[in-house]
Design an enzyme around this catalytic site. Structure first.
Site, short mmCIF file in Angstrom:
data_model
loop_
_atom_site.label_atom_id
_atom_site.label_comp_id
_atom_site.label_asym_id
_atom_site.label_seq_id
_atom_site.Cartn_x
_atom_site.Cartn_y
_atom_site.Cartn_z
N GLY A 6 0.80 -1.23 0.00
CA GLY A 6 0.00 0.00 0.00
C GLY A 6 0.82 1.27 0.00
CE1 TYR A 146 13.47 -1.52 9.69
CE2 TYR A 146 15.82 -1.21 9.36
CZ TYR A 146 14.54 -1.31 8.84
OH TYR A 146 14.34 -1.18 7.48
P1 NAP Z 1 6.50 2.43 3.87
O1 NAP Z 1 6.26 3.45 2.82
O2 NAP Z 1 6.17 2.77 5.28
O3 NAP Z 1 5.76 1.08 3.44
C1 NAP Z 1 5.66 0.00 4.32
C2 NAP Z 1 4.26 -0.56 4.22
O4 NAP Z 1 4.20 -1.73 5.06
C3 NAP Z 1 3.19 0.41 4.70
O5 NAP Z 1 2.10 0.43 3.80
C4 NAP Z 1 2.79 -0.17 6.03
O6 NAP Z 1 1.45 0.10 6.39
C5 NAP Z 1 2.98 -1.65 5.78
N1 NAP Z 1 3.06 -2.39 7.03
C6 NAP Z 1 3.69 -2.03 8.17
N2 NAP Z 1 3.50 -2.95 9.11
C7 NAP Z 1 2.72 -3.91 8.57
C8 NAP Z 1 2.16 -5.10 9.06
N3 NAP Z 1 2.35 -5.50 10.33
N4 NAP Z 1 1.41 -5.86 8.23
C9 NAP Z 1 1.16 -5.46 6.96
N5 NAP Z 1 1.67 -4.32 6.44
C10 NAP Z 1 2.43 -3.56 7.24
O7 NAP Z 1 8.05 2.04 3.90
P2 NAP Z 1 9.11 1.60 2.77
O8 NAP Z 1 10.26 2.50 2.92
O9 NAP Z 1 8.46 1.39 1.45
O10 NAP Z 1 9.55 0.20 3.39
C11 NAP Z 1 9.35 -1.05 2.74
C12 NAP Z 1 10.34 -2.05 3.33
O11 NAP Z 1 11.67 -1.61 3.04
C13 NAP Z 1 10.27 -2.16 4.84
O12 NAP Z 1 10.39 -3.52 5.21
C14 NAP Z 1 11.46 -1.36 5.32
O13 NAP Z 1 11.92 -1.80 6.58
C15 NAP Z 1 12.45 -1.65 4.22
N6 NAP Z 1 13.54 -0.68 4.07
C16 NAP Z 1 13.28 0.62 3.77
C17 NAP Z 1 14.35 1.49 3.56
C18 NAP Z 1 14.15 2.92 3.15
O14 NAP Z 1 15.14 3.67 3.09
N7 NAP Z 1 12.94 3.36 2.86
C19 NAP Z 1 15.66 1.04 3.70
C20 NAP Z 1 15.88 -0.29 4.03
C21 NAP Z 1 14.80 -1.14 4.21
P3 NAP Z 1 1.11 1.40 7.29
O15 NAP Z 1 1.65 2.58 6.53
O16 NAP Z 1 -0.37 1.35 7.39
O17 NAP Z 1 1.83 1.19 8.59
#
Ligand code: NAP
Length: 242
Positions: A6, A146
């Site tokens: 999402g 984390y």
């Molecule tokens: P994001 O925009 O916050 O997207 C994460 C999505 O996961 C959100 O829609 C969130 O929903 C959903 N989510 C959270 N907890 C959940 C649960 N328990 N069950 C189902 N859905 C859940 O973040 P993103 O940056 O795209 O992150 C995606 C992945 O990449 C994550 O695993 C993050 O740790 C990893 N990551 C990100 C970065 C970065 O720089 N952005 C770097 C390294 C790793 P809600 O918004 O409703 O909470």
């Protein structure tokens, strides 16, 4: 099946998989976000369903899988992008914070992997991409819980890759570097990470990563052509840590 579909990189992964013709199940904590993502794919001529499920809740995940199989068929591709971040001094991390972090990022990944693998074994083909984090390679201050959870994601990816290798199923992980998503912007707003533009300037390629950068790598790993790649961490990080 894309968890966390999402928002952020998960949302773009859904778009790119749909654009190449895959039927997509968007799973997210937010029903609104999941349904909006699925509706946008349908408007563009693709096929998608949106479902709310907390990946940490095994019964909710099992129910989501029943629904997806009924609507779209067996799961052939899984991308686990659902994740939670949090910044906290090590001595201040509570047991509850630790448990929730592990429950969402690591157990949530396990739940989806275990729910998926029987379909792939039955079909003799599968592509799995977990989203871990470059912080599990480099370490990161105020993120011990984390980083530990994401280190576990890398470990389970490698273990499952070896176990499934003879079965036509590949299992790889992308440990993203700094990607400009709502998660990072929230951390920036709270002062937990420096200004995105500053980090971009310090990155070897001189820009922040984008959800498109991650999705392109995911789509490649989910292709027929990537069938000889398994158990790998594909670093999409603008040149850090290599
Ligand atoms: P994001 O925009 O916050 O997207 C994460 C999505 O996961 C959100 O829609 C969130 O929903 C959903 N989510 C959270 N907890 C959940 C649960 N328990 N069950 C189902 N859905 C859940 O973040 P993103 O940056 O795209 O992150 C995606 C992945 O990449 C994550 O695993 C993050 O740790 C990893 N990551 C990100 C970065 C970065 O720089 N952005 C770097 C390294 C790793 P809600 O918004 O409703 O909470």
């Amino acid at each position: 099946m894309v968890t966390g579909g999402g928002s952020g990189m998960g949302l773009e992964i859904c778009r790119q998989l749909a654009a190449r013709g895959d039927k997509v199940a968007v799973v997210d904590l937010s029903a609104t976000a999941a349904e909006k993502a699925a509706a946008a794919i349908a408007e563009s001529g693709g096929t998608a369903v949106g479902l709310r499920a907390d990946v940490a809740d095994r019964s909710a995940i099992d129910a989501a899988y029943v629904s997806v199989r009924e609507q779209l068929g067996p799961i052939e591709i899984l991308v686990t992008s659902a994740g939670l971040d949090e910044f906290c001094d090590f001595t201040e991390i509570s047991a509850a914070q630790w448990d929730r972090m592990i429950a969402v990022n690591l157990t949530g990944t396990f739940n989806c992997l275990q729910a998926t693998v029987p379909d792939m074994l039955a079909g003799g083909w599968g592509r799995i991409v977990t989203i871990s984090s470059s912080s599990a390679q480099s370490g990161a201050k105020r993120m011990a819980h984390y980083v530990a959870s994401k280190g576990g994601v890398i470990g389970i990816t490698k273990a499952l890759a070896v176990e499934l290798a003879p079965s036509g199923v590949t299992v790889n992980t992308i440990p993203p570097g700094f990607i400009d998503t709502p998660m990072v912007r929230r951390a920036e707003d709270k002062g937990d990470v420096p200004d995105v533009n500053l980090i971009a300037k310090q990155t070897p390629v001189r820009r922040a990563g984008t959800p498109q950068d991650i999705a392109a790598a995911v789509v490649f790993l989910c292709s027929e052509e990537a069938g000889y790649i398994t158990g790998q961490a594909l670093n999409v990080n603008g040149g850090w840590y290599i």
